[in-house]
Design a protein around this motif. Structure first.
Motif, PDB file in Angstrom:
ATOM      1  N   THR A 416      47.118  45.997 -82.380  1.00  0.00           N
ATOM      2  CA  THR A 416      46.862  45.842 -80.942  1.00  0.00           C
ATOM      3  C   THR A 416      46.770  47.197 -80.245  1.00  0.00           C
ATOM      4  OG1 THR A 416      49.249  45.538 -80.669  1.00  0.00           O
ATOM      5  CG2 THR A 416      47.889  43.548 -80.722  1.00  0.00           C
ATOM      6  N   SER A 420      43.604  48.427 -78.048  1.00  0.00           N
ATOM      7  CA  SER A 420      43.667  48.854 -76.637  1.00  0.00           C
ATOM      8  C   SER A 420      42.866  50.130 -76.423  1.00  0.00           C
ATOM      9  CB  SER A 420      45.125  49.067 -76.211  1.00  0.00           C
ATOM     10  OG  SER A 420      45.696  50.204 -76.852  1.00  0.00           O
ATOM     11  N   PHE A 423      39.094  49.200 -76.422  1.00  0.00           N
ATOM     12  CA  PHE A 423      38.623  48.648 -75.141  1.00  0.00           C
ATOM     13  C   PHE A 423      38.312  49.777 -74.150  1.00  0.00           C
ATOM     14  CE2 PHE A 423      39.506  44.440 -76.497  1.00  0.00           C
ATOM     15  CZ  PHE A 423      38.989  43.572 -75.552  1.00  0.00           C
ATOM     16  N   THR A 470      39.041  41.177 -70.360  1.00  0.00           N
ATOM     17  CA  THR A 470      39.905  42.359 -70.348  1.00  0.00           C
ATOM     18  C   THR A 470      40.719  42.378 -71.636  1.00  0.00           C
ATOM     19  OG1 THR A 470      41.780  41.233 -69.329  1.00  0.00           O
ATOM     20  CG2 THR A 470      40.121  42.205 -67.843  1.00  0.00           C
ATOM     21  N   TYR A 471      41.325  43.502 -71.899  1.00  0.00           N
ATOM     22  CA  TYR A 471      42.172  43.618 -73.091  1.00  0.00           C
ATOM     23  C   TYR A 471      43.303  42.590 -73.031  1.00  0.00           C
ATOM     24  CZ  TYR A 471      45.926  45.418 -76.040  1.00  0.00           C
ATOM     25  OH  TYR A 471      46.950  45.540 -76.944  1.00  0.00           O
TER      26      TYR A 471
END
Length: 499
Positions: A416, A420, A423, A470-471
């Protein structure tokens, strides 16, 4: 080692100049001309079926004999004492069948160079060290050496038919996921190598993984802990077309098997080097012993030594699975970043957080060096740029470089964290929102999803049909899907490399 420094990315002399660039985990194999394609097609119809049928018959027969020989023996029995009596004599019949398999596969005559240490006095050299390890066809050497006890991954015991044949050699199995496996393996090798019982010689492939034979990578030191003499053995495949090499980046096992079995003849050379007797210093330091034996073998092969390890293979495999840009070269990128001081500064994460990639997405080699704050004319900076230059434009797609660097920095953190950064990198608007096309770009580069799967995932995650994500919205969606559980796993750091 004689004033030389060796690295994952190439061989360096003492003055720091690059001698050559090597990646031992890449192998390219294509039928490049019409003649080869026609010949392969013909032999696929005529020769391949015959070879497959005969090989299968021989292997099944050998497996049946191995099952008879292993009947009534537990795994503990195989580890406690060597086979004797009729079980030991049955080994000869199994070996004869496997020699026929080698011949039928097209290796009509395996060329033997040098002098093999007498099996009757194997305690003089109880360990055989073989390199380079490049293929499942290296099993030819096991047959030619008289079926010594191999040190192998525990998974091989579960292979259909082949597993029982390997079990008959009374192997030393390595459980790579078991934290105590390394210590237990070393202990078992020491016990056998120093035993007065008539154990077969122990065969180790100290590289621990397959390479393309362009160099010798780091030798694992486990087989050198006993401090006993070893016999180095090299293996070569001097063929016009290399259809045997099985690496992380290259043809799969079935393609290699197909192309090899459709060759009229394949060559293999096995060379026995003189027995290596360790000094007192080498007996006290198995890593030094392993390095020195590697140097002897590399000299005999005429190839450099590079400090790659099994953990490097895992890193490359993970990068390839996720779709990280320049995945086959991530270990080289890591080495270059370390030499340029980027591993310490981690300037790439700062550039990502500042949104620099949004303002200038395509860069030349000099501009990349400037943004990273490194010397533009240095060989390392030039090589780093070369790994990311797009052939069509001659430029570097800056987000791809930054994502690869972020992957290396966060490789032991949950995925993750990398996502992030992705993105932020591929969001050209700076709003924190990505549309379907941008999400497909992100998913293909750090989630390993094809375009269709990425498109479908976006559609499922964008439940309100806003046209963007969105993330945080994607993570909320992923947490509900078992398919994306890998995003939240934290990978433990690999063991330190042998020095």
């Amino acid at each position: 080692m004689n004033g030389k420094m060796h690295s994952e990315t190439g061989a360096f002399s003492s003055d720091g100049m690059r001698a050559e660039i090597l990646n031992p985990f890449v192998h390219k194999l294509e039928l490049s001309n019409t003649y080869d394609k026609i010949k392969t097609a013909i032999f696929t119809v005529i020769l391949l079926p015959f070879r497959v049928i005969v090989i299968c018959y021989l292997i099944v027969t050998a497996w049946f004999l191995a099952c008879i020989g292993l009947y009534g023996l537990s795994e503990e029995d195989l580890r406690r004492k060597p086979m004797a009596g009729w079980r030991s004599k049955l080994r000869f019949s199994i070996l004869s069948l496997m020699r026929l398999v080698v011949v039928i596969a097209g290796f009509h005559r395996v060329k033997i160079l040098g002098a093999k240490h007498a099996p009757s006095d194997h305690r003089e050299a109880p360990v055989v060290v073989m390199a380079p390890h490049s293929s499942f066809f290296d099993a030819i050497a096991i047959v030619c050496l008289g079926a010594p006890s191999v040190v192998a991954k525990a998974d091989t015991a579960r292979l259909p038919f082949i597993g029982q044949l390997i079990n008959y050699t009374q192997p030393v199995y390595v459980w790579r996921d078991d934290p105590n496996s390394r210590a237990n393996t070393i202990k078992e090798i020491i016990q056998r190598a120093t035993s007065k019982e008539d154990w077969p010689q122990i065969l180790i492939f100290p590289e621990g993984t397959c390479t393309n034979r362009s160099c010798l990578i780091t030798f694992k030191s486990g087989g050198f802990y006993p401090g006993v003499p070893v016999q180095p053995v090299t293996i070569r495949y001097p063929n016009a077309r290399d259809t045997v090499t099985w690496t992380w980046e290259g043809p799969g096992a079935l393609k290699l098997l197909w192309l090899t079995l459709t060759q009229v003849h394949s060559s293999c050379e096995i060379e026995f080097l003189p027995v290596y007797y360790p000094s007192e210093e080498e007996r006290r330091d198995p890593k030094l012993y392993a390095r020195n034996v590697r140097d002897v073998m590399a000299k005999a092969l005429g190839v450099p030594v590079l400090d790659y390890t099994y953990d490097d293979c895992r890193l490359i495999a993970k990068a390839k699975q996720l779709g990280i840009p320049s995945a086959p070269s991530v270990r080289e990128v890591a080495e270059l970043r370390a030499q340029l001081g980027l591993e310490r500064s981690q300037i790439e994460l700062h550039l990502i957080s500042q949104g620099v990639a949004r303002r200038a997405r395509w860069l030349g080699a000099e501009e990349l060096a400037r943004r990273l704050g490194v010397a533009r004319a240095g060989a390392e900076a030039q090589r780093l740029a070369q790994l990311f230059i797009q052939p069509s434009s001659g430029l570097i797609y800056f987000p791809d470089y930054l994502l690869c660097a972020a992957f290396l920095i966060t490789q032991h953190a949950p995925l993750t964290q990398l996502l992030s950064y992705a993105f932020k990198l591929y969001d050209s608007t700076g709003t924190g929102r990505v549309n379907a096309a941008t999400f497909e770009e992100i998913a293909g580069r750090c989630l390993g999803l094809c375009q269709e799967d990425a498109h479908n995932t976006f559609g499922q995650a964008d439940q309100d049909e806003k046209g963007w994500l969105t993330y945080d919205e994607f993570i909320a969606f992923a947490q509900k899907k078992s398919f994306f559980s890998f995003l939240f796993a934290c990978e433990s750091a690999p063991k330190p490399k042998s020095q």
